[in-house]
Design a protein around this motif. Sequence first.
Motif, short mmCIF file in Angstrom:
data_model
loop_
_atom_site.label_atom_id
_atom_site.label_comp_id
_atom_site.label_asym_id
_atom_site.label_seq_id
_atom_site.Cartn_x
_atom_site.Cartn_y
_atom_site.Cartn_z
N MET A 1 0.77 -1.14 0.04
CA MET A 1 0.01 -0.03 0.08
C MET A 1 0.74 1.06 -0.22
O MET A 1 2.01 1.16 0.44
CB MET A 1 -0.77 0.07 1.24
N THR A 2 0.33 2.30 -0.46
CA THR A 2 1.11 3.70 -0.22
C THR A 2 1.43 4.00 1.28
O THR A 2 0.64 3.57 2.08
CB THR A 2 0.49 4.92 -0.78
N SER A 3 2.71 4.57 1.47
CA SER A 3 3.16 4.77 2.67
C SER A 3 3.43 3.53 3.68
O SER A 3 3.85 3.59 4.72
CB SER A 3 2.29 5.43 3.61
N GLN A 4 3.21 2.20 3.09
CA GLN A 4 3.61 1.04 3.68
C GLN A 4 5.21 0.66 3.76
O GLN A 4 6.05 0.89 2.68
CB GLN A 4 2.76 -0.31 3.28
N ALA A 5 5.68 0.25 5.13
CA ALA A 5 6.93 -0.12 4.89
C ALA A 5 7.28 -1.58 5.87
O ALA A 5 6.33 -1.76 6.67
CB ALA A 5 7.79 0.79 5.90
N VAL A 6 8.07 -2.32 5.28
CA VAL A 6 8.47 -3.48 5.88
C VAL A 6 9.89 -3.76 6.23
O VAL A 6 10.75 -3.02 5.71
CB VAL A 6 8.12 -4.83 5.18
N LEU A 7 10.23 -4.29 7.51
CA LEU A 7 11.66 -4.38 7.71
C LEU A 7 12.08 -5.85 7.53
O LEU A 7 11.39 -6.82 8.03
CB LEU A 7 11.87 -4.02 9.47
N LEU A 8 13.18 -5.91 6.80
CA LEU A 8 13.62 -7.10 6.30
C LEU A 8 14.84 -7.43 7.07
O LEU A 8 15.68 -6.72 7.50
CB LEU A 8 14.11 -7.16 4.96
N GLU A 9 15.04 -8.59 7.85
CA GLU A 9 16.44 -8.99 8.45
C GLU A 9 17.13 -10.08 7.69
O GLU A 9 16.43 -11.01 7.31
CB GLU A 9 16.27 -9.41 9.78
N MET A 10 18.43 -9.81 7.41
CA MET A 10 19.26 -10.86 6.60
C MET A 10 20.61 -10.89 7.11
O MET A 10 21.36 -9.85 7.39
CB MET A 10 19.64 -10.03 5.11
N PRO A 11 20.91 -12.27 7.54
CA PRO A 11 22.26 -12.73 7.92
C PRO A 11 23.12 -12.29 6.85
O PRO A 11 24.27 -11.61 7.26
CB PRO A 11 22.28 -14.00 8.38
N VAL A 12 22.66 -12.42 5.58
CA VAL A 12 23.61 -12.10 4.44
C VAL A 12 22.60 -11.62 3.41
O VAL A 12 21.46 -12.04 3.57
CB VAL A 12 24.45 -13.30 4.05
N VAL A 13 23.23 -10.69 2.78
CA VAL A 13 22.17 -9.98 1.32
C VAL A 13 22.27 -11.33 0.29
O VAL A 13 23.41 -11.27 -0.31
CB VAL A 13 22.90 -8.71 0.95
N GLY A 14 21.07 -11.57 0.01
CA GLY A 14 20.96 -12.38 -1.25
C GLY A 14 19.32 -12.79 -1.39
O GLY A 14 18.53 -12.79 -0.36
N PRO A 15 19.15 -13.47 -2.54
CA PRO A 15 17.81 -14.02 -2.83
C PRO A 15 17.53 -15.07 -1.79
O PRO A 15 18.13 -15.85 -1.48
CB PRO A 15 18.10 -14.71 -4.06
N GLY A 16 16.37 -14.74 -1.32
CA GLY A 16 15.75 -15.66 -0.26
C GLY A 16 16.54 -15.87 1.02
O GLY A 16 16.07 -16.66 1.99
N CYS A 17 17.09 -14.69 1.57
CA CYS A 17 17.92 -14.87 2.65
C CYS A 17 17.31 -13.73 3.78
O CYS A 17 17.56 -13.82 4.98
CB CYS A 17 19.36 -14.33 2.42
N ALA A 18 16.18 -13.38 3.28
CA ALA A 18 15.71 -12.18 4.23
C ALA A 18 14.28 -12.75 5.01
O ALA A 18 13.76 -13.74 4.38
CB ALA A 18 15.46 -10.82 3.61
N ASP A 19 14.21 -12.12 6.25
CA ASP A 19 12.92 -12.74 7.00
C ASP A 19 11.92 -11.24 7.32
O ASP A 19 12.99 -10.16 7.50
CB ASP A 19 13.09 -13.27 8.30
N ILE A 20 10.98 -11.16 7.03
CA ILE A 20 10.04 -10.17 7.49
C ILE A 20 10.19 -10.11 8.99
O ILE A 20 9.29 -10.97 9.39
CB ILE A 20 8.65 -9.99 6.70
N ARG A 21 10.58 -8.82 9.68
CA ARG A 21 10.51 -8.86 10.88
C ARG A 21 9.34 -7.90 11.60
O ARG A 21 8.97 -7.98 12.88
CB ARG A 21 11.97 -8.48 11.70
N ALA A 22 8.96 -7.04 10.66
CA ALA A 22 8.07 -6.00 11.35
C ALA A 22 7.59 -5.32 10.02
O ALA A 22 7.93 -5.52 9.02
CB ALA A 22 8.72 -4.79 12.20
N GLN A 23 6.20 -4.84 10.14
CA GLN A 23 5.49 -4.09 9.17
C GLN A 23 4.91 -2.79 9.88
O GLN A 23 4.61 -2.80 10.94
CB GLN A 23 4.46 -5.08 8.49
N PHE A 24 5.28 -1.68 9.09
CA PHE A 24 4.74 -0.40 9.43
C PHE A 24 3.45 0.19 8.37
O PHE A 24 4.02 0.01 7.22
CB PHE A 24 5.76 0.64 9.38
N LEU A 25 2.47 0.45 9.19
CA LEU A 25 1.29 0.78 8.26
C LEU A 25 0.76 2.06 8.61
O LEU A 25 1.02 2.26 9.76
CB LEU A 25 0.19 -0.27 8.23
N PRO A 26 0.24 2.80 7.65
CA PRO A 26 -0.14 4.02 7.89
C PRO A 26 -1.61 4.19 8.89
O PRO A 26 -2.28 3.11 9.03
CB PRO A 26 -0.76 4.78 6.54
#
Length: 149
Positions: free
Chosen positions: A124-149
């Motif tokens: 959505m507009t103004s939506q943000a997600v926090l991704l946590e990655m032990p290493v940067v790469g495809p399939g390496c991140a987990d969504i840890r938080a979401q920020f919604l307006p």
Amino acid sequence: MHLIVMRHGEAGWHTIDQERELTEAGRASVASVAADIAESPWRPEIVWCSPLVRARQTAAIMSEIINCPVIEKDFITPDDDPGRCLDELLEVVTSPLMLVSHMPFVGALSTLLVDGHRRGIPFMTSQAVLLEMPVVGPGCADIRAQFLP
């Protein structure tokens, strides 16, 4: 690494795409999300933003509330390849980093980092997600938080 991926705030349709500006509602929702991020343990140290007006305006609001610098990046516009951004992220030592861009780019980048493909999740507009990655790469991140307006 922590990466906050955000879609710009609501923008009007009264001009060409590159010059669209945030609406008053868009500014308010960005400020609300910025306040939530400012109170979180993941305050970004720097914001990357698309050079399009609505993303620059969104990043400026974030910067003012969070008190961090903004750098424009020409490889995070709506139809850019998220793989190029992934290459740039490999060089980053700043964490958390925030990226302000557009659909479909934010959806494609987030999906690439979380699931390893580029089909793209909706934002959505103004939506943000926090991704946590032990290493940067495809399939390496987990969504840890979401920020919604």
